[in-house]
Design a protein around this motif. Structure first.
Motif, PDB file in Angstrom:
ATOM      1  N   ASP A 286      -0.559  -6.415  -4.890  1.00 51.75           N
ATOM      2  CA  ASP A 286      -1.541  -6.546  -5.795  1.00 51.75           C
ATOM      3  C   ASP A 286      -2.513  -5.410  -5.690  1.00 51.75           C
ATOM      4  O   ASP A 286      -3.295  -5.059  -4.896  1.00 51.75           O
ATOM      5  N   LEU A 287      -2.219  -4.710  -7.076  1.00 56.17           N
ATOM      6  CA  LEU A 287      -2.752  -3.256  -7.112  1.00 56.17           C
ATOM      7  C   LEU A 287      -4.396  -3.532  -7.331  1.00 56.17           C
ATOM      8  O   LEU A 287      -5.164  -2.891  -7.028  1.00 56.17           O
ATOM      9  N   ASP A 288      -4.693  -4.515  -7.909  1.00 59.04           N
ATOM     10  CA  ASP A 288      -6.182  -4.967  -8.129  1.00 59.04           C
ATOM     11  C   ASP A 288      -6.841  -5.199  -6.814  1.00 59.04           C
ATOM     12  O   ASP A 288      -7.995  -4.839  -6.561  1.00 59.04           O
ATOM     13  N   PHE A 289      -6.069  -5.782  -5.745  1.00 59.60           N
ATOM     14  CA  PHE A 289      -6.890  -5.816  -4.282  1.00 59.60           C
ATOM     15  C   PHE A 289      -6.831  -4.541  -3.787  1.00 59.60           C
ATOM     16  O   PHE A 289      -7.852  -4.272  -3.032  1.00 59.60           O
TER      17      PHE A 289
ATOM     18  N   LEU B 133     -10.678   1.514   1.009  1.00 54.61           N
ATOM     19  CA  LEU B 133     -11.391   1.967   2.515  1.00 54.61           C
ATOM     20  C   LEU B 133     -10.723   0.954   3.558  1.00 54.61           C
ATOM     21  O   LEU B 133     -10.197   1.355   4.329  1.00 54.61           O
ATOM     22  N   SER B 134     -10.696  -0.520   3.116  1.00 54.13           N
ATOM     23  CA  SER B 134     -10.182  -1.100   4.074  1.00 54.13           C
ATOM     24  C   SER B 134      -8.663  -1.032   4.259  1.00 54.13           C
ATOM     25  O   SER B 134      -8.009  -0.961   5.383  1.00 54.13           O
TER      26      SER B 134
ATOM     27  N   PHE C  27      -7.017   1.632   3.498  1.00 46.00           N
ATOM     28  CA  PHE C  27      -6.838   2.954   4.240  1.00 46.00           C
ATOM     29  C   PHE C  27      -6.945   2.716   5.646  1.00 46.00           C
ATOM     30  O   PHE C  27      -6.002   3.208   6.493  1.00 46.00           O
ATOM     31  N   GLY C  28      -8.022   2.086   6.080  1.00 50.41           N
ATOM     32  CA  GLY C  28      -8.252   1.897   7.732  1.00 50.41           C
ATOM     33  C   GLY C  28      -7.146   1.366   8.360  1.00 50.41           C
ATOM     34  O   GLY C  28      -6.795   1.378   9.327  1.00 50.41           O
ATOM     35  N   VAL C  29      -6.823   0.086   7.712  1.00 51.64           N
ATOM     36  CA  VAL C  29      -5.550  -0.623   8.268  1.00 51.64           C
ATOM     37  C   VAL C  29      -4.373   0.126   8.315  1.00 51.64           C
ATOM     38  O   VAL C  29      -3.765   0.108   9.278  1.00 51.64           O
ATOM     39  N   GLY C  30      -4.143   0.642   7.303  1.00 48.96           N
ATOM     40  CA  GLY C  30      -2.788   1.672   7.258  1.00 48.96           C
ATOM     41  C   GLY C  30      -2.836   2.840   8.398  1.00 48.96           C
ATOM     42  O   GLY C  30      -1.973   3.053   9.047  1.00 48.96           O
ATOM     43  N   ALA C  31      -3.962   3.327   8.291  1.00 48.62           N
ATOM     44  CA  ALA C  31      -4.202   4.666   9.405  1.00 48.62           C
ATOM     45  C   ALA C  31      -4.156   4.024  10.876  1.00 48.62           C
ATOM     46  O   ALA C  31      -3.588   4.741  11.673  1.00 48.62           O
ATOM     47  N   GLY C  32      -4.888   2.687  10.906  1.00 51.71           N
ATOM     48  CA  GLY C  32      -4.687   2.363  12.076  1.00 51.71           C
ATOM     49  C   GLY C  32      -3.312   1.892  12.866  1.00 51.71           C
ATOM     50  O   GLY C  32      -3.080   2.272  13.777  1.00 51.71           O
ATOM     51  N   ILE C  33      -2.769   1.342  11.845  1.00 41.64           N
ATOM     52  CA  ILE C  33      -1.157   0.966  12.378  1.00 41.64           C
ATOM     53  C   ILE C  33      -0.445   2.231  12.468  1.00 41.64           C
ATOM     54  O   ILE C  33       0.281   2.301  13.641  1.00 41.64           O
ATOM     55  N   PHE C  34      -0.540   3.257  11.690  1.00 42.17           N
ATOM     56  CA  PHE C  34       0.339   4.608  11.980  1.00 42.17           C
ATOM     57  C   PHE C  34      -0.303   5.125  13.249  1.00 42.17           C
ATOM     58  O   PHE C  34       0.647   5.703  13.981  1.00 42.17           O
TER      59      PHE C  34
ATOM     60  N   GLU D 128      -3.563 -15.362   2.176  1.00 43.09           N
ATOM     61  CA  GLU D 128      -3.351 -14.355   1.088  1.00 43.09           C
ATOM     62  C   GLU D 128      -4.070 -13.076   1.357  1.00 43.09           C
ATOM     63  O   GLU D 128      -3.462 -11.846   1.187  1.00 43.09           O
ATOM     64  N   ASN D 129      -5.399 -13.065   1.972  1.00 47.76           N
ATOM     65  CA  ASN D 129      -6.102 -11.815   1.939  1.00 47.76           C
ATOM     66  C   ASN D 129      -5.612 -10.825   3.097  1.00 47.76           C
ATOM     67  O   ASN D 129      -5.033  -9.638   2.966  1.00 47.76           O
ATOM     68  N   LEU D 130      -4.980 -11.569   4.335  1.00 55.80           N
ATOM     69  CA  LEU D 130      -4.394 -10.922   5.419  1.00 55.80           C
ATOM     70  C   LEU D 130      -2.952 -10.227   4.989  1.00 55.80           C
ATOM     71  O   LEU D 130      -2.669  -9.118   5.239  1.00 55.80           O
ATOM     72  N   TYR D 131      -2.333 -11.055   4.143  1.00 48.13           N
ATOM     73  CA  TYR D 131      -0.987 -10.841   3.553  1.00 48.13           C
ATOM     74  C   TYR D 131      -1.001  -9.475   2.768  1.00 48.13           C
ATOM     75  O   TYR D 131      -0.434  -8.490   2.627  1.00 48.13           O
ATOM     76  N   GLN D 132      -2.179  -9.437   1.816  1.00 51.14           N
ATOM     77  CA  GLN D 132      -2.309  -8.247   0.957  1.00 51.14           C
ATOM     78  C   GLN D 132      -3.006  -7.145   1.794  1.00 51.14           C
ATOM     79  O   GLN D 132      -2.203  -5.942   1.452  1.00 51.14           O
ATOM     80  N   HIS D 133      -3.594  -7.364   2.621  1.00 49.42           N
ATOM     81  CA  HIS D 133      -3.933  -6.064   3.559  1.00 49.42           C
ATOM     82  C   HIS D 133      -2.652  -5.529   4.236  1.00 49.42           C
ATOM     83  O   HIS D 133      -2.476  -4.237   4.182  1.00 49.42           O
ATOM     84  N   PHE D 134      -1.944  -6.429   4.712  1.00 49.70           N
ATOM     85  CA  PHE D 134      -0.530  -5.843   5.631  1.00 49.70           C
ATOM     86  C   PHE D 134       0.312  -5.169   4.581  1.00 49.70           C
ATOM     87  O   PHE D 134       0.881  -4.158   4.740  1.00 49.70           O
ATOM     88  N   LEU D 135       0.405  -5.827   3.406  1.00 45.53           N
ATOM     89  CA  LEU D 135       1.617  -5.309   2.434  1.00 45.53           C
ATOM     90  C   LEU D 135       0.766  -3.848   1.792  1.00 45.53           C
ATOM     91  O   LEU D 135       1.795  -2.987   1.859  1.00 45.53           O
ATOM     92  N   SER D 136      -0.301  -3.803   1.616  1.00 50.15           N
ATOM     93  CA  SER D 136      -0.839  -2.544   1.149  1.00 50.15           C
ATOM     94  C   SER D 136      -0.815  -1.457   2.177  1.00 50.15           C
ATOM     95  O   SER D 136      -0.573  -0.409   2.003  1.00 50.15           O
ATOM     96  N   ALA D 137      -1.184  -1.855   3.343  1.00 49.74           N
ATOM     97  CA  ALA D 137      -1.143  -0.897   4.541  1.00 49.74           C
ATOM     98  C   ALA D 137       0.383  -0.413   4.749  1.00 49.74           C
ATOM     99  O   ALA D 137       0.564   0.674   5.050  1.00 49.74           O
ATOM    100  N   SER D 138       1.138  -1.106   4.706  1.00 50.25           N
ATOM    101  CA  SER D 138       2.743  -0.951   4.850  1.00 50.25           C
ATOM    102  C   SER D 138       3.157  -0.101   3.760  1.00 50.25           C
ATOM    103  O   SER D 138       3.940   1.216   4.097  1.00 50.25           O
ATOM    104  N   VAL D 139       2.732  -0.382   2.684  1.00 44.17           N
ATOM    105  CA  VAL D 139       3.290   0.505   1.642  1.00 44.17           C
ATOM    106  C   VAL D 139       2.713   2.132   1.523  1.00 44.17           C
ATOM    107  O   VAL D 139       3.212   2.871   1.396  1.00 44.17           O
TER     108      VAL D 139
END
Length: 397
Positions: free
Chosen positions: A4-7, A13-14, A16-23, A73-84
């Motif tokens: 979800d690109l709108d998400f 920032l959220s 980016f933070g999740v993605g950077a944290g995972i990385f 859905e919120n956690l799922y989109q965070h995970f999906l966005s961070a993964s991409v």
């Protein structure tokens, strides 16, 4: 499973933070495991960056979790966005990793990782050979140096290999040759020669440049898999670059020519020209005019060669006067070696015996003629006249 690109736009920032944290966390775990496995700092950093992104199987787990109601859905989109996000930045970070290592490993803190001080410094080294990498090529070089008594030291980035070889008595340092402190530890400033036998193009380039800067007089030999690296490595300071693929080609055509009894000096002339031209002939390029002239000069020059007389050779039992090599072949016999005793410029009545080695001098064409003449089987009595023999030689018989 759609992003979800709108998400992402609402919470950049959220995401980016999740993605950077995972990385960061995944990279830190891989880096720690790599150090525990005793690999070099450079390898540990590159491995951690390469494996820090989210894997495809995680998408499957996330989808199953969402379908089962375990992930909203919120956690799922965070995970999906961070993964991409991790997948997008991973190639860039992998490309930058060698440069990052080169810059950070100069700092004393990072020099604590992926190295040890054992294996060097036990006794001062000078005029020695440094071997970077202990694969097949490095092992062969080390074995020859060991047998000939030439001092050497090995730099190996695999900790387990370094520990095992040190127990076997090899002078080896566990570390990365792209690090200045490791090269200094191995007395690169007083070394005569350094051999690079590692399969890391970027690391090889860095280490060659660093070695040249630390010792302008050292002779650098590099083994590379790619011929495209030859010119760049020479610009960085390598004296000799040996591309595996074309050295294999040279060995193959050398054996083919040997099978056809082409004089070894002619084969060596071809090899020398190919190497002088940076393997241009094998890369599909035409030889330069200088290269062609060099071939002509080498082939036009005279050569010396030896011929081993066998029981069924034409020369066995004959005197030099009877053989008359100068008239039949144009070559000059300068010595005969019988056993361990050489006879220099033997007289005309000197009789040749089986197992004698004839030392001949002449042009390449004359040398071929001499080998053909001497390799003939003894003719029957009715065919032994000088005119008949001469006629056979002149017609290639």
């Amino acid at each position: 499973m759609l992003l979800d690109l709108d998400f992402v736009a609402r919470q950049p920032l959220s995401v980016f933070g999740v993605g950077a944290g995972i990385f960061f966390l995944k990279g830190l775990v891989v880096f720690g495991v790599a150090l525990v496995l005793n690999v070099s700092f450079r390898t540990a950093v590159i491995a951690s960056v390469s494996l820090a992104q989210i894997g495809e199987f995680s998408f499957v787990l996330a989808t199953v979790g969402k379908a089962s109601g375990l992930v909203d859905e919120n956690l799922y989109q965070h995970f999906l966005s961070a993964s991409v996000f991790t997948m997008l930045v991973s190639p860039l970070l992998i490309a930058f990793a060698p440069t990052f290592v080169e810059r950070t490993q100069r700092l004393k803190f990072f020099q604590l990782f992926g190295t040890d001080k054992e294996g060097a410094g036990a006794k001062p080294l000078t005029d020695h050979v440094m071997i970077v990498g202990f694969g097949v090529n490095g092992q062969n070089v080390a074995r020859v140096l060991r047998e000939t008594g030439i001092p050497y030291i090995i730099i190996e980035a695999d900790g387990e290999t370094a520990v095992r070889l040190r127990k076997e008595g090899f002078p080896i340092v566990f570390g990365d040759a792209t690090r200045k402190d490791i090269l200094h530890l191995c007395e690169v400033g007083r070394a005569r020669l350094i051999v690079f036998a590692i399969s890391d193009p970027q690391g090889t380039r860095t280490a060659v440049r660093l070695s040249r800067s630390m010792n302008p007089n050292i002779h650098i030999i590099v083994r590379t898999k790619l011929v495209s690296e030859v010119e760049e490595l020479e610009k960085l300071g390598a004296n000799e670059v040996i591309p595996e693929e074309f050295e294999t080609s040279i060995e193959i055509f050398t054996r083919v020519l040997d099978h056809y009894h082409i004089p070894r000096n002619v084969v060596n002339a071809q090899i020398k020209v190919i190497r002088d031209e940076n393997y241009g002939m094998l890369r599909g390029r035409m030889l330069t005019e200088r290269g062609l002239d060099r071939v002509a000069q080498l082939l036009a020059a005279g050569t010396a060669d030896t011929f081993l007389v066998t029981d069924d050779s034409l020369a066995t039992g004959k005197t030099l006067e009877e053989l008359d090599l100068a008239r039949h072949t144009g070559t000059t016999l300068i010595a005969v070696v019988r056993g361990d005793k050489p006879t220099i410029t033997p007289p005309g009545d000197f009789r040749i015996e089986s197992s004698d080695s004839l030392v001949l001098v002449g042009t390449h064409a004359n040398m071929d003629r001499a080998f053909a003449y001497l390799s003939q089987l003894p003719a029957r009595e009715s065919e032994t006249s000088p005119a008949t023999t001469k006629e056979r030689i002149e017609h290639g018989g």
